[in-house]
Motif scaffolding. Structure first.
Motif, short mmCIF file in Angstrom:
data_model
loop_
_atom_site.label_atom_id
_atom_site.label_comp_id
_atom_site.label_asym_id
_atom_site.label_seq_id
_atom_site.Cartn_x
_atom_site.Cartn_y
_atom_site.Cartn_z
N GLY A 177 11.94 25.56 42.53
CA GLY A 177 13.12 25.91 42.97
C GLY A 177 13.32 27.49 42.98
N LEU A 178 14.67 27.60 43.16
CA LEU A 178 15.14 29.15 43.01
C LEU A 178 15.04 29.65 41.64
N MET A 179 14.22 30.93 41.56
CA MET A 179 14.09 31.49 40.27
C MET A 179 14.51 33.02 40.22
N LEU A 180 14.91 33.41 39.04
CA LEU A 180 15.26 34.77 39.18
C LEU A 180 14.20 35.86 39.11
N TYR A 181 14.46 36.78 40.19
CA TYR A 181 13.37 37.65 40.40
C TYR A 181 13.85 38.92 39.70
N ASP A 182 15.05 39.46 39.76
CA ASP A 182 15.25 40.51 38.77
C ASP A 182 16.82 40.93 39.09
N LEU A 183 17.25 41.80 38.44
CA LEU A 183 18.78 42.26 38.57
C LEU A 183 18.69 43.44 39.26
N GLU A 184 19.33 43.67 40.35
CA GLU A 184 19.57 44.74 41.06
C GLU A 184 20.88 45.65 40.70
N ARG A 211 23.38 42.99 40.19
CA ARG A 211 23.34 41.66 41.33
C ARG A 211 22.09 41.09 40.96
N PRO A 212 22.03 39.80 40.74
CA PRO A 212 20.89 38.99 40.52
C PRO A 212 20.15 38.86 41.92
N ARG A 213 18.72 38.67 41.87
CA ARG A 213 18.01 38.51 43.23
C ARG A 213 17.23 37.21 42.67
N PHE A 214 16.94 36.40 43.75
CA PHE A 214 16.43 35.19 43.41
C PHE A 214 15.10 34.99 44.45
N PHE A 215 14.08 33.93 44.32
CA PHE A 215 13.32 33.82 45.25
C PHE A 215 12.77 32.28 45.06
N ALA A 216 12.35 31.90 46.10
CA ALA A 216 11.97 30.33 46.21
C ALA A 216 10.61 30.29 45.42
N ALA A 217 10.51 29.77 44.39
CA ALA A 217 9.43 30.02 43.48
C ALA A 217 8.47 28.35 43.62
N ARG A 218 7.18 28.78 44.00
CA ARG A 218 6.10 27.61 44.19
C ARG A 218 5.03 27.75 43.38
N PRO A 228 7.12 40.15 47.79
CA PRO A 228 7.43 41.67 47.73
C PRO A 228 9.07 41.78 47.69
N GLN A 229 9.70 40.84 48.47
CA GLN A 229 11.09 41.03 48.91
C GLN A 229 12.00 39.56 48.36
N PRO A 230 12.72 39.85 47.22
CA PRO A 230 13.45 38.59 46.91
C PRO A 230 14.41 38.21 47.81
N LEU A 231 15.22 37.11 47.83
CA LEU A 231 16.22 36.73 48.68
C LEU A 231 17.43 37.37 48.64
#
Length: 231
Positions: A177-184, A211-218, A228-231
């Motif tokens: 699912g969506l996982m926290l990438y980092d805080l921008e 601002r929280p950034r997320f990515f689709a984790a698999r 390299p680039q989150p959502l």
């Protein structure tokens, strides 16, 4: 993309909790360590203001196991300025016994990961990147760190060592699912109450909102690849 081979680090511990933000006050962990938590472990070992870490891959080395506990937590955060005021005036104070709440934690047990990361230099860096890569490797070899790394919360200590090359990721593929990438951190608009151009020592600082950034984790054959680039 960096031409250097990634830096690798093996980390392990008895317990971990990488809290999912959608569960509010309840501590429900992601199944795998987040990139920001992995970066925090690397920064605990070695960090300089002119460099940063970019996490590329995370190998899950042990089966994903959960545990459930109840923990006593305080409801309100206390500040250093408040403590100094209480000490100076003798008025006020804080008693944790009257501010506790019992909250549920669903964490991870017996975790171990192999982290692959790259060092990148910031605009004001003047040294060659090889210097920082060598310093990181030496500190890992000696077991040195600025502070004890941890898995999500400070009571869940993380231990680290150089990988042996025999580490094997678990045989599991799954959508996480969506996982926290980092805080921008976005700077506050000039003229706003949060805006600050420099501090008392004349150093430039940035104030604003995170601002929280997320990515689709698999998870693919036990390996989480970080885009390299989150959502």
């Amino acid at each position: 993309m960096s031409l250097c081979p990634p830096l690798t680090l093996k980390v392990y511990g008895d317990f971990a909790c990488f809290t999912r933000p959608e569960f509010k006050v309840e501590r429900i962990s992601y199944d795998v360590i987040t990139p920001s938590a992995a970066r925090g472990i690397l920064e605990a070992i070695f960090w300089k203001p002119e460099m940063g870490y970019r996490i590329e891959k995370i190998h899950v080395l042990t089966p994903i196991q959960h545990f459930s506990i109840w923990r006593n937590e305080v409801n309100n955060c206390q500040s250093e300025s408040s403590a100094k005021s209480w000490a100076k005036t003798g008025v006020g104070g804080y008693f944790a016994d009257g501010d506790r709440a019992q909250r549920h934690t669903l964490g991870l047990r017996n975790v171990a990961y192999l982290i692959e990361a790259q060092i990148y230099l910031k605009a004001h860096a003047t040294e060659n990147i090889a210097k920082y890569r060598d310093q990181f490797r030496r500190r890992v070899q000696r077991g040195q760190c600025h502070h004890q790394p941890y898995f999500g919360t400070r009571e869940f200590s993380a231990f680290f060592e150089p990988p042996t090359g025999q580490e094997q990721a678990i045989n599991r593929s799954d959508e996480l699912g969506l996982m926290l990438y980092d805080l921008e951190f976005q700077p506050a608009p000039k003229g706003s109450i949060q805006y600050r151009q420099q501090d008392a020592q004349g150093r430039r600082i940035i104030s604003g909102n995170a601002r929280p950034r997320f990515f689709a984790a698999r998870l693919e054959q036990g390996i989480l690849t970080i885009p390299p680039q989150p959502l």
